[in-house]
Design an enzyme around this catalytic site. Sequence first.
Site, short mmCIF file in Angstrom:
data_model
loop_
_atom_site.label_atom_id
_atom_site.label_comp_id
_atom_site.label_asym_id
_atom_site.label_seq_id
_atom_site.Cartn_x
_atom_site.Cartn_y
_atom_site.Cartn_z
N THR A 273 5.25 0.16 10.73
CA THR A 273 3.98 -0.35 10.22
C THR A 273 2.84 0.30 10.97
O THR A 273 2.91 0.48 12.19
CB THR A 273 3.89 -1.88 10.36
OG1 THR A 273 2.58 -2.29 9.99
CG2 THR A 273 4.20 -2.38 11.76
N GLU B 217 6.33 -7.04 9.31
CA GLU B 217 7.03 -7.79 10.37
C GLU B 217 7.67 -9.08 9.83
O GLU B 217 8.46 -9.70 10.52
CB GLU B 217 6.04 -8.19 11.47
CG GLU B 217 5.50 -7.03 12.30
CD GLU B 217 4.28 -6.36 11.70
OE1 GLU B 217 4.08 -6.44 10.46
OE2 GLU B 217 3.51 -5.75 12.45
N LYS C 108 -7.71 -2.42 4.89
CA LYS C 108 -6.59 -2.18 3.99
C LYS C 108 -7.10 -1.72 2.64
O LYS C 108 -7.68 -2.49 1.88
CB LYS C 108 -5.71 -3.41 3.84
CG LYS C 108 -4.31 -3.01 3.38
CD LYS C 108 -3.31 -4.12 3.55
CE LYS C 108 -1.90 -3.56 3.50
NZ LYS C 108 -0.88 -4.59 3.46
N TRP D 192 -3.12 1.14 5.24
CA TRP D 192 -4.02 0.85 6.35
C TRP D 192 -4.89 2.03 6.75
O TRP D 192 -4.43 3.16 6.80
CB TRP D 192 -3.22 0.43 7.58
CG TRP D 192 -2.52 -0.86 7.44
CD1 TRP D 192 -1.18 -1.07 7.33
CD2 TRP D 192 -3.12 -2.17 7.40
NE1 TRP D 192 -0.92 -2.41 7.24
CE2 TRP D 192 -2.08 -3.10 7.27
CE3 TRP D 192 -4.44 -2.63 7.46
CZ2 TRP D 192 -2.32 -4.48 7.21
CZ3 TRP D 192 -4.68 -3.99 7.39
CH2 TRP D 192 -3.62 -4.91 7.26
P1 AMP Z 1 1.79 -4.61 5.79
O1 AMP Z 1 2.55 -4.83 7.03
O2 AMP Z 1 1.29 -3.22 5.63
O3 AMP Z 1 2.51 -5.10 4.59
O4 AMP Z 1 0.46 -5.47 5.89
C1 AMP Z 1 0.47 -6.86 6.12
C2 AMP Z 1 -0.95 -7.37 6.14
O5 AMP Z 1 -1.56 -7.19 4.85
C3 AMP Z 1 -1.09 -8.84 6.42
O6 AMP Z 1 -1.01 -9.13 7.80
C4 AMP Z 1 -2.47 -9.12 5.83
O7 AMP Z 1 -3.51 -8.70 6.70
C5 AMP Z 1 -2.46 -8.24 4.60
N1 AMP Z 1 -1.98 -9.01 3.45
C6 AMP Z 1 -0.75 -9.03 2.91
N2 AMP Z 1 -0.68 -9.86 1.86
C7 AMP Z 1 -1.91 -10.42 1.72
C8 AMP Z 1 -2.48 -11.38 0.83
N3 AMP Z 1 -1.79 -11.93 -0.15
N4 AMP Z 1 -3.78 -11.71 1.02
C9 AMP Z 1 -4.51 -11.14 2.02
N5 AMP Z 1 -4.03 -10.23 2.88
C10 AMP Z 1 -2.74 -9.87 2.74
#
Ligand code: AMP
Length: 540
Positions: free
Chosen positions: A181, A324, A435, A440
């Site tokens: 990640t 995670e 994001k 990211w």
């Molecule tokens: P990743 O590890 O790249 O999947 O990113 C995870 C992060 O994406 C989370 O900690 C949030 O900051 C953001 N995220 C994922 N799902 C949502 C959601 N439904 N609403 C808002 N932010 C989200």
Amino acid sequence: MQDRPLVLPHVFHRAEQLFGHKEIVTATAGAEQRTTIAEWAGRVRRLATALDRLGISADGRVATFSWNHAAHLELYMAAPCTGRVLHTLNIRLFPEQLSYIVNHAEDEIIFVDRSLLPLLWPLTDKMDTVKHFVVNDDGADADIPDDPRILDYERLLAESEPYQGRFVVEDENSAAAMCYTSGTTGNPKGVVYSHRSSVLHSLISLTADGVALSERDVVMPIVPMFHANAWGLPYGCLLAGSSMVFPGPNMTPRAILELLAKHRVTVTGGVPTIWMGALPMLEQFDLSALRTVLCGGSAAPKSLSEAFREKLGIPMLHAWGMTETSPIATMSTPRSQHDPLSEDERADVRARQGQAVPLVELRLVDPETGDELPWDDQHTGEIQAAGPWIAKEYYRGEGGGAQFTEDGWLRTGDVAAADRYGFVRLVDRTKDLVKSGGEWISSVDLENEIMSHPKIAEAAVIAIPHERWVERPIACVVVKPGETLTSAEVLDYLRPRVAKWWLPDAVEFIEEVPKTSVGKFSKKTLRDKFAGYKLPGAEG
Ligand code: AMP
């Protein structure tokens, strides 16, 4: 009771034995590729012996650099069922990040789509541990270099005997898959999924208040298979016996909608940006078979979900999680307490990230005091998570445990409130990242690049809501006394230094970057200052 390990071979054998007649469709640059689970399983068995033949270590990392397709699903099983670890590489990472990850994971082999080979090949000399690159010919016309390390996927399978009997993995806590990640500061960090966590997590998509995957479903995962195992959908489908449709490399909204209509897809999932792109042409397609549109990775805006409800009769099913957390942690399926609400109020509930799924525990913690906060929808704090598919550390201890509490909970870096039913509403992030379109952008890295400009005193990058990409970065720049600078000059300076999609959408000149009491950049103050900011050229 019997102490049987929860391992992915169970998922494989179940699919092979019970659902061999079910179909897997992959869209390719040429004709559509159709196969059955029985044929797919036979190829998984060949792949298993191929990995042995190629001398991949018993617990070696088997990497993929691939779109969503049936061959990728073959690796999803062949690697873990033979005790090896599937390592899905994110095709959107920068070259330096990619070679860093491959070396850090010590990948021994990379399965790469021909269409993606031009992205990977220039880096291969920096990949010290990789012995073989196996090219899956997806019909792209990219050159295949003449190099002894390159093998052809189909030939490899044809030359390998099918593995006989049942796959055996004894330790359910052994590694099955890993995914890096970049949703943290510093280098990308590896999250290792165990057999046990993968099996338990897959089950969640079969629960009634989850995605309720069933044998009758036709499922199209649009979320990339390199991103947290496509939210667990592929393993969930194999467990449930659902048919699958994979979009391959063509991710345009039209191509996706055509597939959804043609194959009468019932369940699909992707980040909001995908659904925003699809929205203007929804009505041109017969999507009457669709029952669930899963949306996550970034906040699913109420307006988007409502537009789907108005046009298709189904709102989006909003979910939250992170690499995670495997990733599913909460889902916003409506509950009985929402029945008396008006349609508009229900839409507000759906815009929430939802309630923790079974086996996941969440708590809200005051970041200053460390105190647990009540679920009264007023108090906001960091969400911390615990459960059998929540990471307890990063691969090889990277990050020094900063992301985990002393009592073993994951600090998510997401700030939220929760109502008394535990329906979470994300309001902010403590992690310093933007994001954009599901991927990211590191504001810290961008700031460092900007601040290397000789005329710039300091700079802070913040995320601004964006209709299509959900978030985009803007740079708040302080010019050194006596100097002058234009936005165009700042952007020109950045252009050769960062990926094109990282370039800030705007540069705002400010007097000073606000600071916290301990002298850090106060992004919160800046975000408040720019609340309601309209990006140049933004639609709304
Ligand atoms: P990743 O590890 O790249 O999947 O990113 C995870 C992060 O994406 C989370 O900690 C949030 O900051 C953001 N995220 C994922 N799902 C949502 C959601 N439904 N609403 C808002 N932010 C989200």
